[in-house]
Write a protein that holds these residues in place. Structure first.
Motif, short mmCIF file in Angstrom:
data_model
loop_
_atom_site.label_atom_id
_atom_site.label_comp_id
_atom_site.label_asym_id
_atom_site.label_seq_id
_atom_site.Cartn_x
_atom_site.Cartn_y
_atom_site.Cartn_z
N LEU A 1 0.96 -1.25 0.00
CA LEU A 1 0.13 0.08 0.06
C LEU A 1 0.87 1.21 -0.09
O LEU A 1 0.43 2.21 -0.59
CB LEU A 1 -0.78 0.09 1.22
CG LEU A 1 -2.27 -0.82 1.01
CD1 LEU A 1 -2.79 -1.16 2.55
CD2 LEU A 1 -2.90 -0.72 0.06
N ASN A 2 2.10 1.17 0.51
CA ASN A 2 3.13 2.25 0.60
C ASN A 2 3.99 2.44 -0.86
O ASN A 2 4.61 3.08 -1.14
CB ASN A 2 4.02 2.21 1.72
CG ASN A 2 3.44 2.58 2.88
OD1 ASN A 2 2.35 3.11 2.95
ND2 ASN A 2 3.87 1.92 4.26
N GLY A 3 3.40 1.62 -1.76
CA GLY A 3 3.96 1.49 -3.07
C GLY A 3 5.39 0.83 -3.25
O GLY A 3 5.96 1.28 -4.30
N VAL A 4 5.64 -0.14 -2.41
CA VAL A 4 6.97 -0.48 -2.52
C VAL A 4 6.83 -2.16 -2.73
O VAL A 4 5.87 -2.76 -2.29
CB VAL A 4 7.93 -0.58 -1.18
CG1 VAL A 4 9.15 -1.63 -1.12
CG2 VAL A 4 7.85 0.78 -0.72
N ASN A 5 7.70 -2.72 -3.86
CA ASN A 5 7.48 -4.01 -4.27
C ASN A 5 7.92 -4.92 -3.07
O ASN A 5 8.88 -4.44 -2.44
CB ASN A 5 8.34 -4.20 -5.38
CG ASN A 5 8.19 -5.56 -6.00
OD1 ASN A 5 7.07 -6.11 -5.84
ND2 ASN A 5 9.08 -6.24 -6.79
N VAL A 6 7.27 -5.99 -2.80
CA VAL A 6 7.45 -7.05 -1.88
C VAL A 6 7.85 -8.25 -2.66
O VAL A 6 7.16 -9.11 -3.10
CB VAL A 6 6.36 -7.10 -1.00
CG1 VAL A 6 6.72 -8.19 0.05
CG2 VAL A 6 5.90 -6.08 -0.25
N PRO A 7 9.12 -8.81 -2.53
CA PRO A 7 9.73 -10.22 -3.04
C PRO A 7 8.85 -11.28 -2.53
O PRO A 7 8.67 -11.15 -1.23
CB PRO A 7 11.12 -10.12 -2.54
CG PRO A 7 11.53 -8.75 -1.86
CD PRO A 7 10.17 -8.14 -1.48
N GLY A 8 8.41 -12.11 -3.18
CA GLY A 8 7.72 -13.41 -2.55
C GLY A 8 6.21 -13.11 -2.68
O GLY A 8 5.69 -14.25 -2.31
N ALA B 1 -4.87 -7.50 -5.99
CA ALA B 1 -5.89 -7.70 -5.38
C ALA B 1 -6.09 -6.70 -4.21
O ALA B 1 -6.85 -5.68 -3.78
CB ALA B 1 -6.11 -9.00 -4.39
N ILE B 2 -4.81 -6.27 -3.48
CA ILE B 2 -4.70 -5.23 -2.42
C ILE B 2 -4.67 -4.12 -3.11
O ILE B 2 -5.27 -3.05 -2.64
CB ILE B 2 -3.10 -5.41 -1.78
CG1 ILE B 2 -3.27 -6.59 -1.06
CG2 ILE B 2 -2.75 -4.30 -1.16
CD1 ILE B 2 -1.72 -7.19 -0.47
N LEU B 3 -4.32 -3.83 -4.28
CA LEU B 3 -4.15 -2.17 -4.90
C LEU B 3 -5.75 -2.07 -5.64
O LEU B 3 -6.20 -0.94 -5.35
CB LEU B 3 -3.17 -2.26 -5.99
CG LEU B 3 -1.77 -2.39 -5.71
CD1 LEU B 3 -0.98 -2.23 -6.94
CD2 LEU B 3 -1.45 -1.21 -4.63
N ARG C 1 -7.43 -0.86 -2.29
CA ARG C 1 -7.04 0.44 -1.95
C ARG C 1 -7.95 1.19 -3.09
O ARG C 1 -8.44 2.48 -2.21
CB ARG C 1 -5.62 0.56 -2.01
CG ARG C 1 -5.23 1.88 -2.00
CD ARG C 1 -3.79 2.28 -2.77
NE ARG C 1 -4.06 2.29 -4.22
CZ ARG C 1 -3.08 2.15 -4.97
NH1 ARG C 1 -1.77 2.17 -4.51
NH2 ARG C 1 -3.32 2.02 -6.13
N ASP C 2 -7.94 1.16 -4.20
CA ASP C 2 -8.75 2.02 -5.22
C ASP C 2 -10.03 2.17 -4.83
O ASP C 2 -10.76 3.13 -4.93
CB ASP C 2 -8.09 1.45 -6.58
CG ASP C 2 -7.00 1.61 -7.03
OD1 ASP C 2 -6.01 2.40 -6.17
OD2 ASP C 2 -6.32 1.12 -7.85
N ALA C 3 -10.70 0.93 -4.30
CA ALA C 3 -12.00 0.86 -4.25
C ALA C 3 -12.39 1.89 -2.79
O ALA C 3 -13.28 2.83 -2.83
CB ALA C 3 -12.78 -0.58 -3.77
#
Length: 173
Positions: A46-53, A61-63, A66-68
């Motif tokens: 949600l903070n815009g950082v890529n998370v490996p794995g 789905a998370i984004l 957030r947009d909804a």
């Protein structure tokens, strides 16, 4: 049965709490869908950082959630209509369902039951939603009625679990 407004929150206080708990609400929605993400991973995405794995569909789905929520925050004073619910579905199901933001045209099943909701007709779905929204009852049971209607009828395509954990759950003021 009468339900008292236990917390007596104003719309502004409700909005403040929704924004404050946004990360948690999105994470809980992902867990309801059995998505393999942790709370820290959700916050990082949600903070815009890529998370490996973390799988790309989980990030999507998370984004989408957030947009909804952002859409809801910007339109919270609009009436809850079938078109509004379809617009929220457009954000929630984007790039995950074959069609998003529209009433479904095919059959669906609901796990754990033999009930198969009929393919929705716009007029019938709008009338059912209007009947719920026009009831002169306190917000908590009205919210519950909206959620039960959405869970039972499954009017839009895809992501039914996430829609039940969606921003619509706070839209009763």
């Amino acid at each position: 049965m009468t339900y008292a407004d236990k917390y007596h929150l104003t719309p502004e206080q409700s909005m403040f709490l929704a924004k404050k708990l946004l990360d948690s609400a999105i994470y809980c929605g992902m867990r309801m869908e059995n998505r393999a993400v942790t709370f820290p991973q959700t916050k990082t995405i949600l903070n815009g950082v890529n998370v490996p794995g973390v799988q790309l569909d989980d990030i999507q789905a998370i984004l989408n959630m957030r947009d909804a929520w952002r859409y809801l925050f910007s339109t919270v004073d609009e009436p809850v209509t079938l078109d509004y619910m379809c617009k929220l579905n457009e954000f929630i199901a984007r790039n995950e369902a074959l069609v998003w933001g529209k009433l479904r045209t095919g059959s669906v099943g609901i796990s754990g039951t033999d009930y198969m909701p009929p393919v929705p007709r716009y007029e019938d779905a709008q009338a059912a939603l209007s009947q719920i929204m026009d009831k002169r009852i306190a917000p908590p049971p009205k919210k519950l009625l909206k959620r039960l209607y959405g869970a039972r009828e499954r009017n839009c395509s895809g992501t039914a679990t996430r829609e039940q954990a969606s921003p619509l759950r706070i839209r009763s003021w």
